[in-house]
Scaffold this motif. Sequence first.
Motif, PDB file in Angstrom:
ATOM      1  N   TYR A   1       0.829  -1.206   0.000  1.00 16.00           N
ATOM      2  CA  TYR A   1       0.000   0.000   0.000  1.00 16.00           C
ATOM      3  C   TYR A   1       0.862   1.254   0.000  1.00 16.00           C
ATOM      4  O   TYR A   1       1.814   1.362   0.769  1.00 16.00           O
ATOM      5  CB  TYR A   1      -0.905   0.037   1.242  1.00 16.00           C
ATOM      6  N   LEU A   2       0.506   2.203  -0.865  1.00 21.52           N
ATOM      7  CA  LEU A   2       1.105   3.534  -0.856  1.00 21.52           C
ATOM      8  C   LEU A   2      -0.006   4.543  -0.556  1.00 21.52           C
ATOM      9  O   LEU A   2      -0.991   4.622  -1.303  1.00 21.52           O
ATOM     10  CB  LEU A   2       1.739   3.865  -2.212  1.00 21.52           C
ATOM     11  N   VAL A   3       0.157   5.292   0.531  1.00 22.29           N
ATOM     12  CA  VAL A   3      -0.791   6.348   0.885  1.00 22.29           C
ATOM     13  C   VAL A   3      -0.075   7.673   0.643  1.00 22.29           C
ATOM     14  O   VAL A   3       0.887   8.001   1.343  1.00 22.29           O
ATOM     15  CB  VAL A   3      -1.244   6.230   2.357  1.00 22.29           C
ATOM     16  N   LEU A   4      -0.528   8.425  -0.350  1.00 18.92           N
ATOM     17  CA  LEU A   4       0.216   9.595  -0.815  1.00 18.92           C
ATOM     18  C   LEU A   4      -0.669  10.833  -0.855  1.00 18.92           C
ATOM     19  O   LEU A   4      -1.807  10.777  -1.328  1.00 18.92           O
ATOM     20  CB  LEU A   4       0.790   9.325  -2.206  1.00 18.92           C
ATOM     21  N   GLN A   5      -0.137  11.942  -0.343  1.00 17.17           N
ATOM     22  CA  GLN A   5      -0.887  13.204  -0.345  1.00 17.17           C
ATOM     23  C   GLN A   5       0.012  14.312  -0.879  1.00 17.17           C
ATOM     24  O   GLN A   5       0.772  14.925  -0.140  1.00 17.17           O
ATOM     25  CB  GLN A   5      -1.391  13.528   1.073  1.00 17.17           C
ATOM     26  N   PRO A   6      -0.054  14.554  -2.181  1.00 16.26           N
ATOM     27  CA  PRO A   6       0.731  15.647  -2.756  1.00 16.26           C
ATOM     28  C   PRO A   6       0.044  16.989  -2.541  1.00 16.26           C
ATOM     29  O   PRO A   6      -1.174  17.092  -2.665  1.00 16.26           O
ATOM     30  CB  PRO A   6       0.776  15.286  -4.245  1.00 16.26           C
ATOM     31  N   ASN A   7       0.832  18.020  -2.233  1.00 18.04           N
ATOM     32  CA  ASN A   7       0.267  19.376  -2.125  1.00 18.04           C
ATOM     33  C   ASN A   7      -0.025  19.955  -3.504  1.00 18.04           C
ATOM     34  O   ASN A   7      -0.981  20.716  -3.682  1.00 18.04           O
ATOM     35  CB  ASN A   7       1.232  20.295  -1.372  1.00 18.04           C
ATOM     36  N   VAL A   8       0.841  19.637  -4.450  1.00 15.79           N
ATOM     37  CA  VAL A   8       0.685  20.024  -5.863  1.00 15.79           C
ATOM     38  C   VAL A   8       1.270  18.882  -6.691  1.00 15.79           C
ATOM     39  O   VAL A   8       1.810  17.934  -6.144  1.00 15.79           O
ATOM     40  CB  VAL A   8       1.438  21.348  -6.189  1.00 15.79           C
ATOM     41  N   GLY A   9       1.163  18.976  -8.018  1.00 16.63           N
ATOM     42  CA  GLY A   9       1.810  17.980  -8.872  1.00 16.63           C
ATOM     43  C   GLY A   9       1.147  16.616  -8.841  1.00 16.63           C
ATOM     44  O   GLY A   9       1.819  15.584  -8.968  1.00 16.63           O
ATOM     45  N   GLU A  10      -0.178  16.606  -8.702  1.00 19.03           N
ATOM     46  CA  GLU A  10      -0.903  15.329  -8.638  1.00 19.03           C
ATOM     47  C   GLU A  10      -0.757  14.534  -9.940  1.00 19.03           C
ATOM     48  O   GLU A  10      -0.617  13.305  -9.910  1.00 19.03           O
ATOM     49  CB  GLU A  10      -2.393  15.588  -8.355  1.00 19.03           C
ATOM     50  N   LEU A  11      -0.796  15.232 -11.066  1.00 14.80           N
ATOM     51  CA  LEU A  11      -0.686  14.566 -12.372  1.00 14.80           C
ATOM     52  C   LEU A  11       0.641  13.818 -12.483  1.00 14.80           C
ATOM     53  O   LEU A  11       0.684  12.663 -12.923  1.00 14.80           O
ATOM     54  CB  LEU A  11      -0.830  15.600 -13.494  1.00 14.80           C
ATOM     55  N   GLU A  12       1.731  14.484 -12.108  1.00 11.81           N
ATOM     56  CA  GLU A  12       3.056  13.849 -12.192  1.00 11.81           C
ATOM     57  C   GLU A  12       3.133  12.607 -11.307  1.00 11.81           C
ATOM     58  O   GLU A  12       3.745  11.593 -11.689  1.00 11.81           O
ATOM     59  CB  GLU A  12       4.139  14.843 -11.797  1.00 11.81           C
ATOM     60  N   LEU A  13       2.498  12.667 -10.139  1.00 16.50           N
ATOM     61  CA  LEU A  13       2.526  11.523  -9.230  1.00 16.50           C
ATOM     62  C   LEU A  13       1.718  10.354  -9.803  1.00 16.50           C
ATOM     63  O   LEU A  13       2.165   9.203  -9.758  1.00 16.50           O
ATOM     64  CB  LEU A  13       1.977  11.929  -7.860  1.00 16.50           C
ATOM     65  N   ARG A  14       0.554  10.656 -10.357  1.00 19.80           N
ATOM     66  CA  ARG A  14      -0.251   9.585 -10.968  1.00 19.80           C
ATOM     67  C   ARG A  14       0.505   8.961 -12.139  1.00 19.80           C
ATOM     68  O   ARG A  14       0.445   7.745 -12.352  1.00 19.80           O
ATOM     69  CB  ARG A  14      -1.605  10.128 -11.418  1.00 19.80           C
ATOM     70  N   ASN A  15       1.216   9.795 -12.877  1.00 22.39           N
ATOM     71  CA  ASN A  15       2.037   9.288 -13.980  1.00 22.39           C
ATOM     72  C   ASN A  15       3.091   8.319 -13.476  1.00 22.39           C
ATOM     73  O   ASN A  15       3.327   7.260 -14.079  1.00 22.39           O
ATOM     74  CB  ASN A  15       2.716  10.470 -14.695  1.00 22.39           C
ATOM     75  N   TRP A  16       3.762   8.686 -12.383  1.00 25.09           N
ATOM     76  CA  TRP A  16       4.809   7.822 -11.822  1.00 25.09           C
ATOM     77  C   TRP A  16       4.205   6.481 -11.401  1.00 25.09           C
ATOM     78  O   TRP A  16       4.774   5.416 -11.681  1.00 25.09           O
ATOM     79  CB  TRP A  16       5.487   8.479 -10.618  1.00 25.09           C
ATOM     80  N   LEU A  17       3.075   6.530 -10.723  1.00 26.63           N
ATOM     81  CA  LEU A  17       2.428   5.293 -10.265  1.00 26.63           C
ATOM     82  C   LEU A  17       2.094   4.384 -11.442  1.00 26.63           C
ATOM     83  O   LEU A  17       2.328   3.176 -11.404  1.00 26.63           O
ATOM     84  CB  LEU A  17       1.162   5.628  -9.473  1.00 26.63           C
ATOM     85  N   GLN A  18       1.562   4.981 -12.499  1.00 29.34           N
ATOM     86  CA  GLN A  18       1.187   4.207 -13.683  1.00 29.34           C
ATOM     87  C   GLN A  18       2.404   3.555 -14.323  1.00 29.34           C
ATOM     88  O   GLN A  18       2.368   2.367 -14.693  1.00 29.34           O
ATOM     89  CB  GLN A  18       0.493   5.126 -14.688  1.00 29.34           C
ATOM     90  N   ARG A  19       3.490   4.318 -14.446  1.00 29.65           N
ATOM     91  CA  ARG A  19       4.714   3.791 -15.069  1.00 29.65           C
ATOM     92  C   ARG A  19       5.359   2.691 -14.236  1.00 29.65           C
ATOM     93  O   ARG A  19       6.048   1.823 -14.774  1.00 29.65           O
ATOM     94  CB  ARG A  19       5.740   4.909 -15.286  1.00 29.65           C
ATOM     95  N   ASN A  20       5.148   2.739 -12.929  1.00 32.49           N
ATOM     96  CA  ASN A  20       5.857   1.815 -12.029  1.00 32.49           C
ATOM     97  C   ASN A  20       4.946   0.754 -11.428  1.00 32.49           C
ATOM     98  O   ASN A  20       5.230   0.205 -10.363  1.00 32.49           O
ATOM     99  CB  ASN A  20       6.567   2.625 -10.939  1.00 32.49           C
ATOM    100  N   HIS A  21       3.868   0.467 -12.132  1.00 32.10           N
ATOM    101  CA  HIS A  21       3.019  -0.692 -11.842  1.00 32.10           C
ATOM    102  C   HIS A  21       2.306  -0.602 -10.493  1.00 32.10           C
ATOM    103  O   HIS A  21       2.267  -1.561  -9.728  1.00 32.10           O
ATOM    104  CB  HIS A  21       3.837  -1.986 -11.934  1.00 32.10           C
ATOM    105  N   PHE A  22       1.752   0.584 -10.230  1.00 35.34           N
ATOM    106  CA  PHE A  22       0.843   0.758  -9.096  1.00 35.34           C
ATOM    107  C   PHE A  22      -0.477   1.288  -9.634  1.00 35.34           C
ATOM    108  O   PHE A  22      -0.500   2.093 -10.572  1.00 35.34           O
ATOM    109  CB  PHE A  22       1.409   1.760  -8.079  1.00 35.34           C
ATOM    110  N   LYS A  23      -1.566   0.828  -9.050  1.00 33.81           N
ATOM    111  CA  LYS A  23      -2.876   1.321  -9.472  1.00 33.81           C
ATOM    112  C   LYS A  23      -3.587   2.004  -8.300  1.00 33.81           C
ATOM    113  O   LYS A  23      -3.465   1.586  -7.140  1.00 33.81           O
ATOM    114  CB  LYS A  23      -3.739   0.189 -10.031  1.00 33.81           C
ATOM    115  N   ILE A  24      -4.306   3.059  -8.630  1.00 32.96           N
ATOM    116  CA  ILE A  24      -5.032   3.841  -7.635  1.00 32.96           C
ATOM    117  C   ILE A  24      -6.360   3.153  -7.336  1.00 32.96           C
ATOM    118  O   ILE A  24      -7.146   2.874  -8.256  1.00 32.96           O
ATOM    119  CB  ILE A  24      -5.268   5.279  -8.140  1.00 32.96           C
TER     120      ILE A  24
END
Length: 230
Positions: A118-141
């Motif tokens: 489990y990854l619990v993540l709370q970005p203040n900004v840059g949500e798109l970049e974080l979702r991109n990283w998760l997608q590229r590195n085999h994590f799903k929201i």
Amino acid sequence: MNGKNLSPRLKKVSSLVPSGVRLADIGSDHAYLPINLVLNKRVNFAVAGEVAEGPFLNSKSEIQKSGLSEFIIARLGNGLEVIQNKDHLDAVSIAGMGGILISNILEAGIEKLSGINYLVLQPNVGELELRNWLQRNHFKIVEEHIVAEDFHVYEMLLAVPGEMALTPSELKFGPILMRKKSDLFIKKWNQELSRLSKIKEKLSGNADLKMQTKLKNIETEMQLIQEVLS
């Protein structure tokens, strides 16, 4: 705020942490989140990680004051370096940083994510970049929340190992947030629409090529927001 009484932002983050996990909270900020989770018997064991000595000592002090030294360990280290094999962790939380910084922390310590469920993540900004990283590195929201605190709107998510293929809209707005379309979500993006509209108005009479390109990009973004809100 303290370990017993979390801010609205951290309270919402805590609700995303699955019950019964062993957690590493990176950038722990006085260890308030792990203290609260242990006090409420949601987490069995936690590591409170800090990269700077001052915050590390603050976390250590708060843990001792709470009488939880048996269940929470404060460690000084850079990002996921604070995770040790003997911890047998299955969850990582990172809250209160930019999405790009969170992505960089995860990338730098990616070998430490083996066995993390489990990854619990709370970005203040840059949500798109974080979702991109998760997608590229085999994590799903699998869950997303949105909350307002001190005139700022925060998005947060829970991700697990797995594959996802997000559309450009889902990357920007959040796949679950855009389906829920909560009142706060609608308010946030209506405010952004208003902000972009004002910029568009200022640029409309400018014949400069760069400004016209910027105007076109703004119009495209406004159209995307309008489609999601409709």
